[in-house]
Design a protein around this motif. Structure first.
Motif, PDB file in Angstrom:
ATOM      1  N   SER A 157       0.851  -1.199   0.000  1.00 52.31           N
ATOM      2  CA  SER A 157       0.000   0.000   0.000  1.00 52.31           C
ATOM      3  C   SER A 157       0.883   1.243   0.000  1.00 52.31           C
ATOM      4  CB  SER A 157      -0.920   0.026   1.231  1.00 52.31           C
ATOM      5  OG  SER A 157      -0.183   0.207   2.420  1.00 52.31           O
ATOM      6  N   SER A 158       0.373   2.328  -0.579  1.00 51.08           N
ATOM      7  CA  SER A 158       1.157   3.565  -0.710  1.00 51.08           C
ATOM      8  C   SER A 158       1.481   4.179   0.643  1.00 51.08           C
ATOM      9  CB  SER A 158       0.394   4.568  -1.576  1.00 51.08           C
ATOM     10  OG  SER A 158       0.146   4.043  -2.867  1.00 51.08           O
ATOM     11  N   GLN A 159       0.529   4.143   1.572  1.00 54.81           N
ATOM     12  CA  GLN A 159       0.744   4.755   2.882  1.00 54.81           C
ATOM     13  C   GLN A 159       1.828   4.024   3.668  1.00 54.81           C
ATOM     14  OE1 GLN A 159      -2.787   5.012   5.257  1.00 54.81           O
ATOM     15  NE2 GLN A 159      -1.782   6.095   6.941  1.00 54.81           N
ATOM     16  N   LYS A 160       1.747   2.688   3.703  1.00 56.54           N
ATOM     17  CA  LYS A 160       2.762   1.910   4.411  1.00 56.54           C
ATOM     18  C   LYS A 160       4.111   2.020   3.720  1.00 56.54           C
ATOM     19  CE  LYS A 160      -0.360  -1.549   6.384  1.00 56.54           C
ATOM     20  NZ  LYS A 160      -0.689  -2.997   6.457  1.00 56.54           N
TER      21      LYS A 160
ATOM     22  N   SER B 290       5.801   5.271   4.858  1.00 60.82           N
ATOM     23  CA  SER B 290       6.304   5.156   6.229  1.00 60.82           C
ATOM     24  C   SER B 290       7.536   4.255   6.291  1.00 60.82           C
ATOM     25  CB  SER B 290       5.206   4.605   7.146  1.00 60.82           C
ATOM     26  OG  SER B 290       4.075   5.449   7.142  1.00 60.82           O
TER      27      SER B 290
END
Length: 257
Positions: free
Chosen positions: A86-89, A92
């Protein structure tokens, strides 16, 4: 940040990983032991109730272990770099103050090295524990303890064993590399892509020999052009492993850009 390779930073990555995933890893361990133990208990129960075959426990272990290793590889090694799903993970994950090499080595050790060492040990403990317990409650049932030295025929050469091990590593490396390429369903897409590549290689080879009749121009006289000796195959497999690891490293570096 110092761009040189640092074992200390890899150690910090492990501390962070196990701190954030402690419960999930414990659940994975329990589920793995439970599945292996439950499967072997059913096998022993079926043999004891219906077959009473003294050699049954010995004969089924090779197939069972291969299936377990393939399944474990798909689930664990094929899920490398989970932050890339996923882009968010992914964002991070990539802002951690570590180099590409350290990030790659962390996943390589965690997904390949630890799996190769830990999974056979878990399988051996679970299998023999179930067998011993079953024998304890059924003393007339043979207390056969699984041993890895009995997986292959006694006449298997060291070169053949080495080829088998490096080929198994190649399967794991293919899954690991696929995890760096595919964002969704990496295991499925990796298997399909690998099968497609092998199909193309075999198709071109068949076309050259059988259809275009180019065999007289090939530097071999035997029609079985794919029958290489064990040493040649082993070298080819080792080169393939190294190549795939380099490709996966470059792919991780590309994602950091």
């Amino acid at each position: 940040m110092n761009n040189s390779f640092s074992l200390k930073r890899i150690g910090l990555l492990y501390k962070q990983y196990y701190f954030l995933n402690e419960n999930r890893l414990l659940l994975v361990l329990i589920a793995t032991c439970g599945l292996i133990s439950g499967y072997h208990f059913l096998i022993h129960l079926f043999n004891y109730r219906f077959l009473a075959d003294r050699n049954f426990a010995y004969n089924y272990h090779t197939t069972s272990f291969v299936i377990a290793m393939v399944g474990g590889s798909l689930l664990w090694c094929g899920s490398a770099f989970p932050a890339f799903r996923s882009s968010q993970k992914r964002f991070s994950y990539l802002i951690n103050p570590v180099t590409t090499t350290e990030r790659f080595m962390f996943e390589f050790i965690n997904r390949i090295v630890i799996f190769i060492v830990a999974f056979p040990l878990i399988y051996w403990i679970s299998t023999n524990l179930v067998t011993s317990i079953f024998h304890y409650y059924n003393p007339d049932y043979e207390n056969y303890l699984f041993n890895y030295s009995e997986l292959l025929p006694q006449k298997t050469t060291n070169s053949a064993i080495s080829l088998i091990l490096t080929s198994g590593l190649l399967f794991v490396t293919i899954l690991y590399t696929g995890a760096t390429y595919f964002q969704k369903l990496p295991q499925v897409k990796t298997i399909i892509t690998t099968g497609f590549v092998w199909l193309i290689i075999y198709g071109y080879s068949y076309l050259a020999v059988e259809v275009l009749n180019l065999e007289p121009f090939l530097p071999v006289t035997d029609r079985k052009i794919f029958m290489l000796n064990v040493r040649d195959l082993q070298i080819a497999v080792i080169i393939a492993n190294i190549t795939l690891l380099i490709i996966s490293y470059l792919k991780v570096k590309e994602k950091e850009v």
